[in-house]
Design an enzyme around this catalytic site. Structure first.
Site, PDB file in Angstrom:
ATOM      1  N   GLU A  46       2.184   9.538  14.252  1.00 42.69           N
ATOM      2  CA  GLU A  46       2.771   9.845  12.972  1.00 42.69           C
ATOM      3  C   GLU A  46       4.035   8.965  12.697  1.00 42.69           C
ATOM      4  OE1 GLU A  46       5.820  12.990  10.907  1.00 42.69           O
ATOM      5  OE2 GLU A  46       4.461  13.745  12.600  1.00 42.69           O
ATOM      6  N   ASP A  50       3.692   6.009   9.809  1.00 47.07           N
ATOM      7  CA  ASP A  50       4.621   6.060   8.571  1.00 47.07           C
ATOM      8  C   ASP A  50       5.159   4.557   8.160  1.00 47.07           C
ATOM      9  OD1 ASP A  50       6.620   7.324   6.467  1.00 47.07           O
ATOM     10  OD2 ASP A  50       7.904   6.391   8.000  1.00 47.07           O
ATOM     11  N   ASP A 119       0.910  14.559   7.865  1.00 43.27           N
ATOM     12  CA  ASP A 119       1.320  14.085   8.992  1.00 43.27           C
ATOM     13  C   ASP A 119       0.162  13.384   9.744  1.00 43.27           C
ATOM     14  OD1 ASP A 119       3.782  14.563   8.313  1.00 43.27           O
ATOM     15  OD2 ASP A 119       4.175  16.093  10.045  1.00 43.27           O
ATOM     16  N   GLU A 122      -1.115  10.056   8.593  1.00 46.72           N
ATOM     17  CA  GLU A 122      -0.261   9.117   9.180  1.00 46.72           C
ATOM     18  C   GLU A 122      -0.659   8.603  10.642  1.00 46.72           C
ATOM     19  OE1 GLU A 122       3.998   9.239   6.574  1.00 46.72           O
ATOM     20  OE2 GLU A 122       3.853  10.360   8.404  1.00 46.72           O
TER      21      GLU A 122
END
Length: 236
Positions: A46, A50, A119, A122
């Site tokens: 995650e 991002d 999440d 990502e």
């Protein structure tokens, strides 16, 4: 689980060379906490996803809007790279049904929890990046973000299209009725695509499709609004 991994690969239109990365992307920390700390969860992916997502969208905005100043580019990116949009993408892909969750998270609605689903997208982006390259990430995910960029630029992002359509129709004529109807379903029960028409009285005014009826209805309402010139849904 192998069958589930194949299904999500079909959804993503990407086959992993290293399926352990996909497993890690789908494993929530609650599962590893309950089943052993040696099981990798998706928190590290995650973190990377991002950054990969931010670079991808930033590059697209930088090249697409050549005269837009830095401050506006930053605000535009923040509107698109956010939990709400990631959640919407996750819902459309039905990621929730593939997640590995701890029993506590499972019983309290973790598969539908916005933060967990956002999440996971990502993490999946990071997994694809590590399994291949940025070009594959862009090919698979940039088209999904372009429509949100366009809506953000025109001030229409995060709109409830069904509510907006209802407001416009009732303002024109309070007696007119809108209804949504599924006219086709494709795929097995675990992987259905719904096709919906939205009617104004007996006239079809929009069509949509999605992995859930809710998403398909929103797409149909957006189509109806676009046909009336209320929004621009073009993705470019």
């Amino acid at each position: 689980m192998d069958n589930s991994l194949s299904l999500i690969e079909e959804r993503l239109k990407y086959s992993f060379t290293d399926r352990e990365l996909l497993m890690e992307a789908l494993t929530h920390s609650s599962y590893s906490n309950e089943n052993g700390q040696d099981i990798k969860n998706n928190e590290r992916l995650e973190f990377l996803g991002d950054a990969v997502l931010e670079i991808m969208v930033s590059n697209y905005l930088f090249n697409k809007y050549k005269s837009m100043p830095e401050g506006k580019l930053t605000r535009l990116r923040s509107k698109v790279v956010c939990e709400e949009i990631l959640y919407d993408i996750a819902v459309n892909l039905e990621i929730g049904k593939f997640l590995l969750l701890g029993k506590g998270e499972e019983t309290t609605g973790g598969r539908e929890r916005k933060s967990i689903l956002a999440d996971s997208i990502e993490a999946i982006i990071a997994a694809i990046f590590l399994d291949s390259n940025m070009d594959n990430v862009k090919g698979l995910f940039l088209p999904r973000f372009k429509k949100y960029v366009n809506l953000a630029v025109t001030g229409k992002l995060n709109m409830d299209f069904k509510t907006k359509l209802q407001e416009i129709i009732q303002k024109d004529d309070p007696s007119k009725k809108i209804r949504y109807m599924v006219y086709k379903e494709e795929g097995p029960d675990h992987d259905k695509t719904f096709y919906i028409r939205v009617y104004l009285d007996k006239q079809t005014i929009g069509r949509g499709q999605g992995k859930s009826k809710k998403n398909a209805e929103q797409e149909a309402a957006m189509s109806a609004l676009a046909s009336r010139g209320c929004i621009d849904e073009k993705e470019d």
